[in-house]
Design a protein around this motif. Structure first.
Motif: not given
Length: 427
Positions: A233-237, A243-250, A255-257, A289-296
């Motif tokens: 999983t690739v995470i970028v802000g 905050i966005r999550a992408f699958q690293s291979d494709d 998810w995004s938040h 703010h500081v946010y904590a999100f589940e990686l999955k």
């Protein structure tokens, strides 16, 4: 500072005169970008007067530990499993520069050498780890605005609108890839370079480390920090406040938040175990703010409000997260629930906006100590559990770079100087 203005752009707006005022040398008008000198004529190129000022030693720096990427690793933790200098440190060497050289980004540490970009130029300066002398200068095809990464003996550098792969020994360019927009800090994992775009066509890219070929591209807001990667999983802000999550291979978006009432994310996202930590803030830097999100799945676990913008990258400890406010105050909060553990504010903090922009407050952590550059432009070593100061520099000219840690040694500096601090005696 305007809403779309990052630290590097703001430094340009403030001007060369202010930057020189924060440095150890008198102001110079940059001319030749190849003029690198030390403030001494001795053959060793060591300075004769310590800048910190703390006691000097003529011993060489010796460590096999590395700091190869912007925030050390793919998770951006800023945590090194190392002791670091905990009391009465010594200055081992200092490398000073003159006309045309400007350090804004921290170095990265490879095997027996340090790499630091000459910001605003097309150069990366390579220093010998042992004594801080200049080893060589590497030319790149575009302007350097961020630190490179040194992985598997290849240097990956964001250079203008390009990402380039360079042989650090010869300076030969293996490949360069055009991103059609300013290249941000890179994160290298296995066979892939992950990088965001800081202006122009906003997106995150995945590049092949061998060829530079684009594996995938995904649209985002503007990204000025290194992506964080774990478990595919690739995470970028980004500056649009997501905050966005992408699958690293494709590059499939997972998810995004949004970051609620805040406007942007300027700090690097951090992954610790199965949690993503994100710092955010407003255009006026008066709220964050500081946010904590589940990686999955991106589910929010908790959020913690602060009365300051959080634009510097946080660091992980054993149980805490260490976060710097816009004016340089340092907070320790629990990773479990965001509860504040302690606050550290350097003496002499005055809330000056120019200082807040020009100094990188991003903390790093060793086993027992948090290290960071405070708003007083000094380097501070703080007990991770109590928030009490272990030691600090007393340099009236100022430290502006965030530190990095290599074993028992710290490396930091100003716009015109880089120095090494280490243990007071052999262990």
């Amino acid at each position: 500072m305007s809403p779309g203005l990052g630290r590097r752009q703001a430094l340009t707006v403030i001007g060369t005169t202010f930057i020189a005022g924060c440095s150890r040398s008198s102001p110079d008008n940059p001319t030749s970008t190849s003029d690198t000198t030390h403030a001494t004529t001795t053959s060793s190129n060591r300075t004769t007067k310590p800048t910190t000022p703390i006691e000097q030693t003529s011993k060489d720096v010796k460590t096999s530990k590395l700091w190869p990427q912007n925030r050390l690793n793919a998770q951006n933790t800023g945590y090194a499993d190392a002791t670091g200098p905990t009391k009465s440190p010594l200055q081992y060497w200092e490398h000073r520069v003159s006309k045309g050289i400007r350090f804004v980004e921290s170095p990265v540490l490879g095997e027996k050498q340090l790499f630091i970009p000459n910001i605003g130029s097309d150069e990366i300066i390579v220093l010998n780890l042992s004594d801080g002398t200049k080893k060589r200068v590497l030319d790149v095809p575009g302007q350097m605005n961020y630190s490179p990464a040194i992985v598997s003996d290849v240097l990956y550098a964001p250079s203008g609108e390009f990402v380039v792969a360079i042989d650090p020994k010869t300076g030969h360019t293996r490949w360069k890839t055009d991103l059609s927009g300013g290249a941000g800090p890179v994160t290298v994992v296995d066979s892939t370079v992950f990088v965001g775009v800081t202006d122009g066509s906003s997106a995150v890219y995945a590049l092949d480390t061998t060829t530079g070929k684009i594996k995938w591209r995904a649209e985002t807001g503007l990204i000025t920090t290194p992506p964080a990667i774990q478990d595919g999983t690739v995470i970028v802000g980004d500056w649009s406040g997501f905050i966005r999550a992408f699958q690293s291979d494709d590059g499939t978006e997972l998810w995004s938040h949004p970051v609620g009432r805040d406007d942007w994310i300027q700090a690097a996202p951090v992954i610790s175990k199965d949690t993503v930590f994100v710092c955010s803030g407003t255009h006026r830097y008066d709220h964050g703010h500081v946010y904590a999100f589940e990686l999955k799945n991106g589910k929010e676990r908790w959020s913690k409000e602060f009365g300051t913008g959080l634009s510097r990258s946080p660091a992980i400890g054993k149980n805490n997260l260490y976060v710097a406010g816009f004016h340089g105050e340092l907070y320790a909060i629990s990773q479990a629930d965001g509860k504040k553990q302690w606050t550290y504010t350097p003496e002499g903090t005055d809330g000056d906006t120019a200082t807040a922009i020009s100094v990188d407050f991003s903390p790093i952590t060793g086993k027992d100590t948090v290290y960071y550059t405070g708003s007083d432009q000094q380097l501070h070593a703080i007990n991770v559990r109590t928030g009490k100061k272990r030691w600090g520099t007393k340099n009236t000219h100022g430290v502006t770079l965030g530190p990095i840690l290599g074993g028992e040694y710290l490396f930091t500096g100003s716009t015109r100087s880089l120095f090494a601090i280490g243990p007071s005696q052999d262990k």
